[in-house]
Every structure is written in structure tokens, then in C-alpha cells.
Scaffold this motif. Structure first.
Motif, PDB file in Angstrom:
ATOM      1  N   LEU A 358      55.649  30.549  25.742  1.00  0.00           N
ATOM      2  CA  LEU A 358      56.545  30.695  26.875  1.00  0.00           C
ATOM      3  C   LEU A 358      56.762  32.172  27.212  1.00  0.00           C
ATOM      4  O   LEU A 358      56.807  32.553  28.386  1.00  0.00           O
ATOM      5  N   ARG A 359      56.867  33.004  26.183  1.00  0.00           N
ATOM      6  CA  ARG A 359      57.051  34.438  26.429  1.00  0.00           C
ATOM      7  C   ARG A 359      55.849  35.037  27.145  1.00  0.00           C
ATOM      8  O   ARG A 359      55.988  35.947  27.971  1.00  0.00           O
ATOM      9  N   GLN A 360      54.647  34.529  26.837  1.00  0.00           N
ATOM     10  CA  GLN A 360      53.453  34.996  27.549  1.00  0.00           C
ATOM     11  C   GLN A 360      53.587  34.750  29.047  1.00  0.00           C
ATOM     12  O   GLN A 360      53.250  35.608  29.863  1.00  0.00           O
ATOM     13  N   LEU A 361      54.073  33.568  29.399  1.00  0.00           N
ATOM     14  CA  LEU A 361      54.216  33.226  30.807  1.00  0.00           C
ATOM     15  C   LEU A 361      55.299  34.071  31.461  1.00  0.00           C
ATOM     16  O   LEU A 361      55.141  34.521  32.603  1.00  0.00           O
ATOM     17  N   VAL A 362      56.399  34.280  30.766  1.00  0.00           N
ATOM     18  CA  VAL A 362      57.476  35.112  31.301  1.00  0.00           C
ATOM     19  C   VAL A 362      56.975  36.541  31.510  1.00  0.00           C
ATOM     20  O   VAL A 362      57.254  37.180  32.538  1.00  0.00           O
ATOM     21  N   SER A 363      56.228  37.045  30.553  1.00  0.00           N
ATOM     22  CA  SER A 363      55.678  38.393  30.682  1.00  0.00           C
ATOM     23  C   SER A 363      54.742  38.482  31.880  1.00  0.00           C
ATOM     24  O   SER A 363      54.784  39.459  32.646  1.00  0.00           O
ATOM     25  N   GLY A 364      53.920  37.464  32.062  1.00  0.00           N
ATOM     26  CA  GLY A 364      53.028  37.457  33.211  1.00  0.00           C
ATOM     27  C   GLY A 364      53.780  37.427  34.528  1.00  0.00           C
ATOM     28  O   GLY A 364      53.375  38.064  35.510  1.00  0.00           O
ATOM     29  N   ALA A 365      54.899  36.711  34.561  1.00  0.00           N
ATOM     30  CA  ALA A 365      55.721  36.648  35.776  1.00  0.00           C
ATOM     31  C   ALA A 365      56.312  38.008  36.103  1.00  0.00           C
ATOM     32  O   ALA A 365      56.366  38.418  37.274  1.00  0.00           O
ATOM     33  N   ARG A 366      56.743  38.717  35.107  1.00  0.00           N
ATOM     34  CA  ARG A 366      57.319  40.049  35.344  1.00  0.00           C
ATOM     35  C   ARG A 366      56.269  41.003  35.896  1.00  0.00           C
ATOM     36  O   ARG A 366      56.541  41.784  36.819  1.00  0.00           O
ATOM     37  N   LYS A 367      55.070  40.937  35.352  1.00  0.00           N
ATOM     38  CA  LYS A 367      53.999  41.809  35.847  1.00  0.00           C
ATOM     39  C   LYS A 367      53.636  41.435  37.286  1.00  0.00           C
ATOM     40  O   LYS A 367      53.357  42.309  38.110  1.00  0.00           O
ATOM     41  N   ALA A 368      53.629  40.121  37.567  1.00  0.00           N
ATOM     42  CA  ALA A 368      53.286  39.674  38.917  1.00  0.00           C
ATOM     43  C   ALA A 368      54.385  39.986  39.920  1.00  0.00           C
ATOM     44  O   ALA A 368      54.146  39.964  41.130  1.00  0.00           O
ATOM     45  N   SER A 369      55.597  40.250  39.448  1.00  0.00           N
ATOM     46  CA  SER A 369      56.712  40.562  40.342  1.00  0.00           C
ATOM     47  C   SER A 369      56.770  42.037  40.696  1.00  0.00           C
ATOM     48  O   SER A 369      57.495  42.430  41.602  1.00  0.00           O
ATOM     49  N   SER A 370      56.025  42.839  39.969  1.00  0.00           N
ATOM     50  CA  SER A 370      56.008  44.268  40.272  1.00  0.00           C
ATOM     51  C   SER A 370      55.039  44.535  41.412  1.00  0.00           C
ATOM     52  O   SER A 370      54.362  43.643  41.904  1.00  0.00           O
ATOM     53  N   ARG A 371      54.968  45.792  41.848  1.00  0.00           N
ATOM     54  CA  ARG A 371      54.081  46.138  42.960  1.00  0.00           C
ATOM     55  C   ARG A 371      52.642  45.815  42.588  1.00  0.00           C
ATOM     56  O   ARG A 371      52.143  46.249  41.543  1.00  0.00           O
ATOM     57  N   PRO A 372      51.923  45.039  43.403  1.00  0.00           N
ATOM     58  CA  PRO A 372      50.549  44.672  43.062  1.00  0.00           C
ATOM     59  C   PRO A 372      49.650  45.892  42.930  1.00  0.00           C
ATOM     60  O   PRO A 372      49.850  46.906  43.585  1.00  0.00           O
ATOM     61  N   VAL A 373      48.658  45.766  42.060  1.00  0.00           N
ATOM     62  CA  VAL A 373      47.674  46.821  41.875  1.00  0.00           C
ATOM     63  C   VAL A 373      46.286  46.247  42.078  1.00  0.00           C
ATOM     64  O   VAL A 373      46.080  45.045  42.008  1.00  0.00           O
ATOM     65  N   ARG A 374      45.331  47.141  42.326  1.00  0.00           N
ATOM     66  CA  ARG A 374      43.946  46.699  42.400  1.00  0.00           C
ATOM     67  C   ARG A 374      43.505  46.235  41.017  1.00  0.00           C
ATOM     68  O   ARG A 374      43.755  46.895  40.020  1.00  0.00           O
ATOM     69  N   ASP A 375      42.833  45.091  40.972  1.00  0.00           N
ATOM     70  CA  ASP A 375      42.402  44.536  39.695  1.00  0.00           C
ATOM     71  C   ASP A 375      41.063  43.849  39.929  1.00  0.00           C
ATOM     72  O   ASP A 375      40.961  42.932  40.730  1.00  0.00           O
ATOM     73  N   ASP A 376      40.005  44.314  39.250  1.00  0.00           N
ATOM     74  CA  ASP A 376      38.697  43.703  39.432  1.00  0.00           C
ATOM     75  C   ASP A 376      38.348  42.745  38.305  1.00  0.00           C
ATOM     76  O   ASP A 376      37.206  42.322  38.163  1.00  0.00           O
ATOM     77  N   GLY A 377      39.368  42.414  37.476  1.00  0.00           N
ATOM     78  CA  GLY A 377      39.134  41.476  36.398  1.00  0.00           C
ATOM     79  C   GLY A 377      38.577  42.103  35.136  1.00  0.00           C
ATOM     80  O   GLY A 377      38.304  41.421  34.161  1.00  0.00           O
ATOM     81  N   LEU A 378      38.419  43.437  35.125  1.00  0.00           N
ATOM     82  CA  LEU A 378      37.836  44.107  33.978  1.00  0.00           C
ATOM     83  C   LEU A 378      38.884  44.610  32.995  1.00  0.00           C
ATOM     84  O   LEU A 378      38.552  45.186  31.975  1.00  0.00           O
ATOM     85  N   GLY A 379      40.155  44.402  33.322  1.00  0.00           N
ATOM     86  CA  GLY A 379      41.198  44.887  32.442  1.00  0.00           C
ATOM     87  C   GLY A 379      41.759  46.208  32.910  1.00  0.00           C
ATOM     88  O   GLY A 379      41.268  46.804  33.888  1.00  0.00           O
ATOM     89  N   PRO A 380      42.813  46.724  32.235  1.00  0.00           N
ATOM     90  CA  PRO A 380      43.463  47.954  32.685  1.00  0.00           C
ATOM     91  C   PRO A 380      42.564  49.177  32.531  1.00  0.00           C
ATOM     92  O   PRO A 380      41.822  49.315  31.586  1.00  0.00           O
ATOM     93  N   ARG A 381      42.600  50.074  33.544  1.00  0.00           N
ATOM     94  CA  ARG A 381      41.867  51.333  33.496  1.00  0.00           C
ATOM     95  C   ARG A 381      42.753  52.430  34.072  1.00  0.00           C
ATOM     96  O   ARG A 381      43.654  52.166  34.852  1.00  0.00           O
ATOM     97  N   ARG A 382      42.442  53.645  33.779  1.00  0.00           N
ATOM     98  CA  ARG A 382      43.188  54.769  34.332  1.00  0.00           C
ATOM     99  C   ARG A 382      42.708  55.079  35.743  1.00  0.00           C
ATOM    100  O   ARG A 382      41.569  54.822  36.110  1.00  0.00           O
ATOM    101  N   ASN A 383      43.630  55.681  36.496  1.00  0.00           N
ATOM    102  CA  ASN A 383      43.298  56.176  37.836  1.00  0.00           C
ATOM    103  C   ASN A 383      42.778  55.088  38.768  1.00  0.00           C
ATOM    104  O   ASN A 383      41.873  55.318  39.567  1.00  0.00           O
ATOM    105  N   VAL A 384      43.316  53.889  38.657  1.00  0.00           N
ATOM    106  CA  VAL A 384      42.967  52.825  39.594  1.00  0.00           C
ATOM    107  C   VAL A 384      43.937  52.905  40.763  1.00  0.00           C
ATOM    108  O   VAL A 384      45.149  52.832  40.597  1.00  0.00           O
ATOM    109  N   PRO A 385      43.455  53.119  41.995  1.00  0.00           N
ATOM    110  CA  PRO A 385      44.355  53.284  43.133  1.00  0.00           C
ATOM    111  C   PRO A 385      45.149  52.039  43.415  1.00  0.00           C
ATOM    112  O   PRO A 385      44.657  50.930  43.280  1.00  0.00           O
TER     113      PRO A 385
END
Length: 386
Positions: A358-385
């Protein structure tokens, strides 16, 4: 296609919620989740709902990011050519990508009398009806649980711990998904709770009546309430929509979870099956499949080839009442081994597993509620506009 991409997620279970939140983090995506009810159902706690130790329901307000639109409804048709979903009532939703995560439920048993007299515990409505039936039944009246998978074992133990007289009819081996060594502490705990276990040849149920079940060997087992936990089914939506399904009605996909018919349709959870690689229906698999489904869509949007989904398993956790349990460890490919944990520590592991999911889902909701970012499915990277 780079902006205002419409993604529809069918199903608000573990896989659907995980996929929706991951997708909603990317700028330019509009994510709509369709679910038949307005709340999330914790299926791994439905046996607790039956006895009143948990309500098995959580608010989507906590589990879905603000960037995910929730539509309460049921999909009745997918039209891949038009990229459109029809809902009960006639409304339609257009999509660019579709996540098929409609989940599974209790199978309608092909046994005379079962549909009329047996209660299910695999979905919220069934569990609630069972709880009401038990409330109307004297506590001294016998209860029969049919099916010795994890759901049947947990339900039998939960009822017995409240003082119910329970018979568990296995129709074969007790705990078939467990290692032989892991079954032993399960059998001991059930015996300590007073559960009568009928297993082995001749214990398959051939008929259910109002106050008994009949076994293949001719025995009648009395029960004022019969609980049926044997078997699961998936909705017929994919087959009805003309998509390729297996013999159980699951949407057939390639290793990237993409429908073999349409690369705009991706499956997550129990309602999909990877060609040549069936996965055990479980919430442990569903959350990984939800992440994988989202990753496949994000890579396609980015113009990249999706990668085969890799699933890793740790084992199976089952509660045996509120005080004890068994944790069956497995290899990473979900093959069980002889290692297991039992007793009160295992009950603690099961509770941790429920809460952490359940905490995984809650954590995902919090991330999805923040300002969207570009995501190509490769995971987090630096300097992604942004």
C-alpha cells in the motif's frame, strides 16, 4: 506524437494504479483510470473483512495522483481500430494507449448448487455478503471452506480463530503452491485452531446444497455456510472485443506486455498472460507488471523499443489468523524452495508485506501529484528537461 497523449487504464487494482501513477508523472500525458467502484479494494485483506478485522478498502484519493482522472464505470467494449472504449451506459473514451488491467475474480464453479449456495471471498461484494451470512448464522454452526490455495487457507484460519467450526475441503493437496516443508507448519496451525482438513484423493466437491457439500468419494460434509475459494476468472472484455486471449480469457501479450494484436494495448496484472511465460496471479506480480506496462508505453512514446519485462519474486506470505502465519521463500523466478518462516514472526512479515504494498501505491500517487517530468521509461537521469 509528443503532447496531449491520451492513456486509458482499465482497472483500479494493484497493477492499474501502479501503471496510472507512473504514466501520470510524464508531461504531455493525460491519464484516465476506469474502475467499477470509487474506492480501491485491498484484495489481500478480504479474508480479514469477513471477520471484521479490516474493511479492505482504501480511498483512491490517497492512492491516485492528482494528475490521474478517475472515472467510475465499467468498460464493455474495446475498439482497437478506433482506439475507443465504450462504458456501461454508453459513454466512450478515446485513447492513444490502453492499459488492460481489469484484474480477476472468483470463478463461477461448474459444480451443481455452488452458484446458488456457496459464497465467494475473491471480491469485495462477495466478501461482504459472506460476512452478512455469517452474522446471520449461529457461531456454533459449522462452516465449510472449499479450496486449499492461499485464499482458502487464510479464510479458514481467520474464521477458526474467531471460534467458528471450520472444515477445509482441499480437493487435493493442502497449499499446492507451497513447498512440502512449508505445508507442515500450515497444517499444524490449522490443527491448533481446530480446523478439520480434508485432503487427498476423493476430496473434490461434486455438489453443494444449502447445508452440505458432497465429495467425490461420496461423503457429505455438513456446513451451514459454504465458502468457495477454488479458482479465479478474468472478465471477458478482451475476448468480447476480438483480442487474442488464452483458454482462461486472459489477454495474450509478448514479453513487453504488449497485446499480440495491437501495440497500443498493454496488459498489467491478472488479466494478461505473457506468451509461453504464465505468471502466478498475485499482488506481488501485479505491482511489477503495472510498472512494466507503464515503461513499455513510455518507451514507445519516446520512439524507443520496449524491453521485455523482468519479474522478480521473493516468496509467498500467508496469514493464519491474526497471531501466526507462514512465509514461503522462493527463487527469483517464483519457484519455491524449502526455506520458510512460521509462527508469529511470519504473521509479522505478512502484515509488513500488506502495508508496504500500500505504501508503494501511496508513494506513486505523491510522485504523480507533483509537476510532471519527461520520462522515457529508462528510469531517473540527471539534466532531464521538465
Amino acid at each position: 506524437m509528443s503532447e496531449n497523449i491520451q492513456v486509458v487504464v482499465l482497472g483500479g487494482g494493484y497493477g492499474g494504479v501502479k501503471a496510472a501513477n507512473r504514466l501520470a508523472r510524464r508531461a504531455g500525458l493525460s491519464v484516465t483510470l476506469v474502475n467499477p467502484r470509487p474506492d480501491f479494494v485491498e484484495r489481500i485483506r478480504l479474508h480479514q473483512l469477513v471477520t471484521g478485522s479490516d474493511d479492505a478498502v482504501e480511498s483512491f484519493g490517497e492512492l491516485l495522483g492528482r494528475n490521474v482522472r478517475l472515472v467510475v464505470g465499467t468498460a464493455t467494449l474495446i475498439e482497437p481500430v478506433e482506439r475507443r472504449v465504450t462504458l456501461a451506459g454508453g459513454d466512450t473514451l478515446a485513447y492513444d494507449y490502453l492499459v488492460y488491467a481489469v484484474g480477476s475474480g472468483a470463478s463461477a464453479p461448474d459444480v451443481p448448487g455452488a452458484a446458488e449456495f456457496a459464497h465467494m471471498v475473491a471480491d469485495l461484494d462477495g466478501a461482504r455478503r459472506l460476512r452478512e451470512a455469517l452474522a446471520d448464522t449461529p457461531s456454533t454452526a459449522p462452516v465449510t471452506v472449499v479450496g486449499a490455495g492461499l485464499t482458502g487457507v487464510e479464510t479458514a484460519a481467520e474464521l477458526a480463530e474467531t471460534g467458528r467450526l471450520v472444515t477445509l475441503v482441499c480437493g487435493g493437496v493442502l497449499g499446492p503452491s507451497l513447498h512440502a516443508r512449508g505445508r507442515r507448519p500450515v497444517a499444524r496451525r490449522l490443527a491448533a485452531l481446530g480446523v478439520r482438513v480434508l485432503e487427498g484423493p476423493g476430496t473434490r466437491v461434486t455438489e453443494v446444497t444449502r447445508d452440505a457439500v458432497r465429495l467425490e468419494d461420496g461423503r457429505d460434509v455438513a456446513g451451514a455456510v459454504t465458502v468457495w475459494t477454488a479458482g479465479f476468472r478474468v472478465p471477458g472484455l478482451a475476448a468480447y472485443s476480438g483480442l487474442t486471449t488464452d483458454a482462461h480469457g486472459r489477454l495474450v501479450t509478448d514479453p513487453t506486455l504488449t497485446s499480440v494484436d495491437d501495440d497500443r494495448i498493454v496488459a498489467a496484472g491478472d488479466a494478461g498472460v505473457i506468451t509461453g511465460r504464465p505468471v502466478r496471479m498475485s499482488c506481488q506480480a501485479a505491482v511489477q507488471l503495472g510498472t512494466g506496462a507503464a515503461g513499455t508505453i513510455l518507451r514507445r512514446i519516446a520512439g524507443k523499443s520496449p524491453s521485455p519485462v523482468r519479474l522478480l519474486f521473493a516468496g509467498q506470505c500467508l496469514s493464519l489468523g491474526r497471531e501466526e502465519g507462514v512465509t514461503q521463500f522462493s527463487y527469483l523466478d517464483d519457484r519455491v524452495n524449502a526455506l520458510h518462516l512460521s509462527g508469529r514472526p511470519a504473521a509479522g512479515v505478512k502484515e509488513i508485506a500488506c502495508r508496504s504494498t500500500l505504501r508503494q501505491l501511496v508513494s506513486g500517487a505523491r510522485k504523480a501529484s507533483s509537476r510532471p517530468v519527461r520520462d522515457d521509461g529508462l528510469g531517473p537521469r540527471r539534466n532531464v528537461p521538465a
